[in-house]
Scaffold this active site. Structure first.
Site, short mmCIF file in Angstrom:
data_model
loop_
_atom_site.label_atom_id
_atom_site.label_comp_id
_atom_site.label_asym_id
_atom_site.label_seq_id
_atom_site.Cartn_x
_atom_site.Cartn_y
_atom_site.Cartn_z
N ASP A 64 -4.29 31.52 -21.25
CA ASP A 64 -4.75 32.69 -20.50
C ASP A 64 -4.46 33.91 -21.34
OD1 ASP A 64 -2.52 34.71 -19.14
OD2 ASP A 64 -1.69 32.78 -19.78
N HIS A 85 -19.61 39.09 -20.53
CA HIS A 85 -19.96 38.45 -21.81
C HIS A 85 -18.72 37.87 -22.50
CE1 HIS A 85 -21.40 37.62 -25.82
NE2 HIS A 85 -20.37 38.31 -26.26
N CYS A 131 -26.31 38.59 -22.36
CA CYS A 131 -27.12 38.46 -23.58
C CYS A 131 -28.57 38.11 -23.26
CB CYS A 131 -26.49 37.45 -24.53
SG CYS A 131 -24.96 38.10 -25.25
N ASP A 181 1.46 32.64 -12.17
CA ASP A 181 2.69 32.65 -12.97
C ASP A 181 3.87 32.89 -12.03
OD1 ASP A 181 2.68 35.30 -12.33
OD2 ASP A 181 2.32 36.02 -14.35
N CYS A 223 -26.33 33.53 -27.54
CA CYS A 223 -25.43 33.42 -26.38
C CYS A 223 -26.25 33.26 -25.11
CB CYS A 223 -24.54 34.66 -26.29
SG CYS A 223 -23.51 34.70 -24.81
N CYS A 274 -25.29 33.67 -22.08
CA CYS A 274 -24.71 34.35 -20.90
C CYS A 274 -25.73 35.32 -20.31
CB CYS A 274 -23.39 35.03 -21.26
SG CYS A 274 -23.54 36.75 -21.80
#
Lengths: 370, 370
Positions: B264, B333, B307, B91, B302, B304
């Site tokens: 974001d 997660h 998980c 930014d 999930c 991930c």
């Protein structure tokens, strides 16, 4: 009994071996990462793998208070709970009772104390220490012992040793799990005769492994080495020897030279969280301004993921900016440093050049007492 | 110019595309992980990969104060500094000047303010914001803008918009790096006419991408959507549109439905550190006692690593025990949750069933304003 120690090679008193456990084989001498509360602080199991960690140590005292050993048992045991599929050792809770709990009262029957978390009145007996550790399901459990401070008078030291031996018998009698090895702990402070007597008494009980406890409680390194060596000498040659709570890289080299096979210590992770990195030329304080623009890694020849991927400047920045990643990355490097040191020792012993290895390390580190 | 946006498919106003950058291709709509101080809090780049993160956002204000953009340039740029080889967006520092810095004085020439770290007097001009971001070396840089609070009176809002357009021209004139795309930022608060006027003026300057800034500063979701949609409508169809600092999963779905391509927000990592896990049925507060013995993962479907490997009971324990690993695993997660939500949106748009996807999500989440 799935546990077995295989002694592969000796060089002087130094030994190379293998621990065969229910969760795999461990190359010794080994440094075990401290995972007090079912986590090595800041690191995932995958990161422990990256650091070459072979064994994680869990603290029975902490885990029985929170979340509770029965909760962990319900959830499939400590390996599954913390997602660490390889060997785990749990201590007996003895040391933490002396160092953390309040209002300790101890007699032959039990240790009674208050939780450091909420003041709850608790009691630990040898039988209960075994049951808790069976609930946790570590590959190696430890007998409950009494671990008095370094300056304990001789008469109480003898009481503590007698109780430690008595409790080892009770732990052995109570222990049921055949997929878990129960180690005894040699106490006796810095008094050589007491240490040797304790080691001999426990050897007669025929445990699958032995620990030397009650060091790193205030004695000098010379006192520790003086008491450690004769005690290790009388322990059975074909059983692993574990020096509890020790230590610095120098400690490890000196203790391996005296026949120790296993170690644990908070130093690599605690110092990592405090911005200190271990290297072969001493510790680096990464917060120091000299690292601000340093594009070099912590150690140029270190194969760990931190040294392969990050500059000192970046690690310095993470600590100044109070980013969690700083403690994580330095803990990872430090454990990798310890793993690599142990691997170097194993290789030096296997090649029967451990004496020269020690001399070179001590010369570099300014160590004595070889 | 290595930057290019490829619009692949639309469904209503929703769009699927690809950003081609100097550090690889990004599938849009994309959620970018916030790595304010050259680190996504608590996560290594390898863990960001595991979470499906495509782009990391760095904050110019923080990085120029510490460690300094020139230090980062010396060390090879932000990608190398933080070991993130894939796309980065920085930014302009504008938003942080308004939210963090003290004693802000702003006129057409420059923003003058005091550092929130040490009170040092600093000055940011459009040219300097560009130079800093060129030093950092992100794939996408942002023009310096003025971002007044939601309740700003109309006359000052117009001043800020005029200045934002003026500064966008100066940023464009100052920008040199051909491996970096410079995006303009549309301001105008919640006033539709002002937003549209700002978007039209910036479109005439022909930037490679456009952001909608100045949301999430106190307005309601309805106000945001009302001002966002007509502004997005007048932006060029063939350029990416980035909604800065937004938002919740509901915000993302509603904004994608209005033609936004990039987002974001600190929410997934901040909430993760605070023991809140995102799931498709709402947020889970993992400290709650109901999770103490729960062997289920955060989300059963999930994929991930958290998980797949850890129970709610373990994550609950980590937070109660104040273990760093808790914030790390929940942040991982949550970012994986956001990545998966974006992937599901991309797929729904590609298959031209985004309307039904939105309806199903809104019904589940109790959202309105579609």
């Amino acid at each position: 009994m799935s546990f077995r120690f295989e002694l592969l090679q000796t060089d002087g008193k130094a030994r190379v071996g293998r621990l065969h456990t229910a969760h795999g084989v461990v190359q010794t001498p080994v440094f075990m990462a401290v995972g007090t509360q079912a986590a090595v602080k800041g690191l995932t199991p995958a990161q422990l793998d990256d650091a070459g960690v072979q064994v994680v140590l869990g603290n029975t005292y902490h885990l029985t208070l929170r979340p509770g050993d029965e909760v962990i048992a319900e959830l499939g045991g400590l390996h599954r709970f913390m997602n660490w599929p390889r060997p785990i050792l749990t201590d007996s809770g003895g040391y933490q009772i002396y160092s953390l709990a309040a209002n300790l009262k101890i007699d032959d029957r039990a240790a009674v104390f208050r939780s450091h978390l909420d003041g709850a009145l608790l009691e630990l007996t040898p039988e209960k220490a075994v049951r808790i550790q069976e609930n946790l399901g570590a590959d190696i459990a430890m007998c409950l012992d009494e671990c008095p401070p370094a300056d304990t008078p001789a008469d109480y030291r003898d009481v503590a040793v007698r109780r430690t031996i008595h409790w080892a018998e009770r732990c052995q009698a109570a222990h049921r799990r055949t997929d878990q090895a129960l180690f005894a702990i040699v106490q006796g402070g810095t008094d050589v005769a007491t240490r040797v007597r304790c080691a001999e008494a426990l050897t007669k009980l025929d445990f699958p492994g032995y620990a030397l406890g009650g060091f790193s409680v205030g004695e000098t390194m010379q006192q520790m080495l003086t008491a450690l060596e004769p005690a290790a000498d009388v322990l059975p040659h074909d059983k692993p020897r574990y020096l509890m709570g020790v230590g610095t890289p120098l400690d490890l080299v000196l203790a391996v030279a005296r026949g120790i096979d296993m170690f644990d210590c908070v130093l690599p992770t605690r110092n990592g969280r405090n911005a200190c990195a271990f290297t072969d030329v001493g510790q680096i304080k990464i917060r120091n301004a000299c690292h601000k623009r340093d594009s070099a890694p912590l150690e140029s020849d270190c194969p760990c993921p931190v040294c392969r991927q990050y500059s000192r400047a970046y690690l310095h920045h993470l600590f100044l900016a109070d980013e969690m990643l700083g403690p994580t990355l330095l803990s990872l490097h430090n454990l990798a440093y310890y793993s690599r040191l142990m691997a170097q020792m194993r290789q030096a012993i296997a090649e029967r050049r451990f004496g020269a290895f020690c001399q070179a390390r001590l010369a570099r580190w300014g160590g004595e007492f070889l």
